[in-house]
Design a protein around this motif. Structure first.
Motif, short mmCIF file in Angstrom:
data_model
loop_
_atom_site.label_atom_id
_atom_site.label_comp_id
_atom_site.label_asym_id
_atom_site.label_seq_id
_atom_site.Cartn_x
_atom_site.Cartn_y
_atom_site.Cartn_z
N CYS A 138 1.58 3.46 7.92
CA CYS A 138 2.97 3.25 7.50
C CYS A 138 3.38 1.80 7.74
O CYS A 138 3.02 1.19 8.75
CB CYS A 138 3.90 4.17 8.29
N THR A 142 6.92 -0.96 6.69
CA THR A 142 8.09 -1.36 5.91
C THR A 142 7.72 -2.58 5.07
O THR A 142 6.72 -3.26 5.36
CB THR A 142 9.25 -1.71 6.85
N PRO A 143 8.47 -2.88 4.01
CA PRO A 143 8.12 -4.00 3.13
C PRO A 143 7.87 -5.32 3.86
O PRO A 143 6.88 -6.01 3.54
CB PRO A 143 9.30 -4.08 2.17
N LEU A 199 4.18 -5.69 5.45
CA LEU A 199 2.97 -5.47 4.65
C LEU A 199 1.81 -6.38 5.07
O LEU A 199 0.69 -5.90 5.29
CB LEU A 199 3.27 -5.63 3.16
N ASN A 245 -1.75 2.79 -2.22
CA ASN A 245 -0.56 3.06 -1.41
C ASN A 245 0.41 3.96 -2.16
O ASN A 245 0.37 4.07 -3.40
CB ASN A 245 0.13 1.76 -1.00
N VAL A 285 4.80 5.32 -1.75
CA VAL A 285 6.06 4.89 -1.14
C VAL A 285 6.91 6.10 -0.80
O VAL A 285 6.91 7.10 -1.52
CB VAL A 285 6.86 3.94 -2.07
N HIS A 301 12.99 2.23 0.97
CA HIS A 301 11.63 2.75 0.85
C HIS A 301 10.74 2.15 1.93
O HIS A 301 11.04 1.11 2.51
CB HIS A 301 11.05 2.44 -0.54
N GLU A 302 9.66 2.86 2.21
CA GLU A 302 8.60 2.37 3.08
C GLU A 302 7.27 2.63 2.39
O GLU A 302 7.16 3.50 1.52
CB GLU A 302 8.61 3.07 4.45
N HIS A 303 6.25 1.89 2.79
CA HIS A 303 4.93 2.02 2.20
C HIS A 303 4.04 2.92 3.06
O HIS A 303 4.12 2.91 4.30
CB HIS A 303 4.25 0.65 2.07
N LEU A 310 0.19 2.96 3.27
CA LEU A 310 -1.04 2.30 2.84
C LEU A 310 -2.24 3.20 3.11
O LEU A 310 -2.28 3.91 4.11
CB LEU A 310 -1.22 0.97 3.57
N SER A 325 2.80 9.20 -6.44
CA SER A 325 2.81 8.11 -5.46
C SER A 325 4.19 7.88 -4.85
O SER A 325 4.34 7.05 -3.96
CB SER A 325 2.33 6.81 -6.12
#
Length: 383
Positions: free
Chosen positions: A267, A269-270, A273, A290, A292, A308-310, A312, A330
């Motif tokens: 996990c 956050t932008p 990255l 990834n 979101v 939003h969060e990623h 990965l 996704s």
């Protein structure tokens, strides 16, 4: 009257079946047998379909003896010119022919005592040796229904060869789909079930390791995020739970608990990255994709107010990706919980992809999820 048996050389070709045989039988009932069956060594070398249709129609099937010195070439020539067989069907014929024991054939059969080699069989039927090997796997390991599906031209031999690695019921399901004309569905089912078997086999291997290893690592590190002004400190992560510097997170000994073939869900956050990708590499995983998480409320941010969060995804070794048709979207839309708390939908996604692999969640908040191990400041200790 004595019952005649098919000659082994004739049996390398499949019998007519389905609509084709029904039409042929109807013609025999109306017109009788026009061409005699050909006998070699007192067995039917050519005319098996005529002979059985004559028996069903209760008409006489005349016979004559084979005259010549190459019964194999005779059988192949007649069937290839008479029937429109695709490459998969010809590969099955070649596989039956290859290394066929011929010690009981007379020398006039023009065959070596050791039988026909695979290269020679492939050449005679005009197929690639790879197709012949696939056909041999189907003949050796396939359920009768799977063999029939290829013989009848309903299923490609390459697809059937992959299906032989599956359980008998799965093979029969795939054959049934192909027989019903659902060839694309059959191919998809093969991929899905083959992928499920790979995941289950990998899980068995990992659970048998002498030391605790995990095939799935799900991590939400306690990122240390530097704010630009004192006003942002009340919303910083460090105001809610202890954070760690990047070097400390990278140095965490995740590789020691990761199986040789494993997957990391990380996990970030932008703004985090780049550090997250560094951590992924430091832990021994290669980034592959990834997703979101879209939240129901807007948060803070300098360039944008993040909603939003990623998630990965990184792999180590050889891990099967989802089969076609089983991938999730996704975008995961779930409401926000407590600060840094991640939605259980992520765990559900991981469980759907890897139901059997041993799993651990790092930085878990609260009790470990059923079937998982957990580690972190707010989680039960790793058992």
């Amino acid at each position: 009257m004595r019952q005649l048996e098919p000659h082994p050389l004739a049996n390398i070709f499949p019998l007519l079946d389905g609509d084709a045989y029904a039409e042929f039988l109807a013609d025999v009932r109306e017109n009788g047998i026009r061409e005699p069956a050909v006998l070699y060594q007192e067995k039917i070398l050519d005319g098996r379909n005529r002979y059985r249709a004559a028996q069903e129609a209760e008409v006489v099937c005349p016979t004559r003896d084979y005259v010549g010195s190459d019964p194999l070439g005779y059988v192949i020539s007649l069937n290839l010119h008479r029937r429109h067989l695709d490459e998969s069907q010809r590969a099955m014929v070649a596989a039956r022919l290859a290394n066929m024991p011929v010690g009981n054939f007379s020398k006039s059969a023009n065959l070596p005592d050791s039988g026909v080699s695979q290269p020679r069989a492939a050449s005679l039927l005009n197929v690639a040796e790879r197709s012949l090997r696939s056909a041999k796997a189907v003949l050796d390991e396939g359920a009768p229904e799977l063999v029939a599906a290829v013989d009848q031209g309903h299923l490609a031999v390459s697809v059937a060869a992959r299906a032989t690695k599956l359980a008998g019921d799965d093979q029969r399901e795939i054959a049934g789909r192909a027989q019903a004309g659902e060839n694309n569905v059959a191919r998809k089912v093969v991929k899905q079930k083959a992928r499920a078997k790979r995941e289950a086999d990998l899980a068995t291997k990992q659970r048998a390791l002498p030391q605790r290893k995990f095939g799935v690592i799900y991590a939400d590190p306690e990122w240390e995020f530097e704010t630009w002004s004192p006003e942002g400190m009340d919303r910083a992560a460090g105001n809610h739970y202890p954070t760690s510097p990047l070097d400390e997170i990278k140095a965490r000994d995740v590789p020691s608990i990761s199986a040789d073939d494993s997957i990391l869900f990380l996990c970030a956050t932008p703004p985090m990255l780049p550090p997250a990708l560094e951590v992924m590499g430091a832990w021994g995983f290669d980034y592959v994709s990834n997703a979101v998480w879209i939240k129901d409320r807007t948060g803070t941010g300098y360039w944008f107010r993040f909603r939003h969060e990623h998630l990965l995804v990184g792999v180590r070794g050889n891990v099967p990706c989802p089969a076609p048709g089983e991938q999730w979207d996704s975008v995961i839309e779930q409401p926000r919980g407590e600060h840094s708390e991640k939605p259980e939908a992520v765990c559900e996604l991981i469980e759907a992809y890897f139901p059997n692999l041993p799993k651990i969640e790092l930085n878990r908040r609260g009790h470990a999820r059923a079937g998982w191990s957990a580690w972190g400041n707010e989680a039960e200790a790793l058992a």
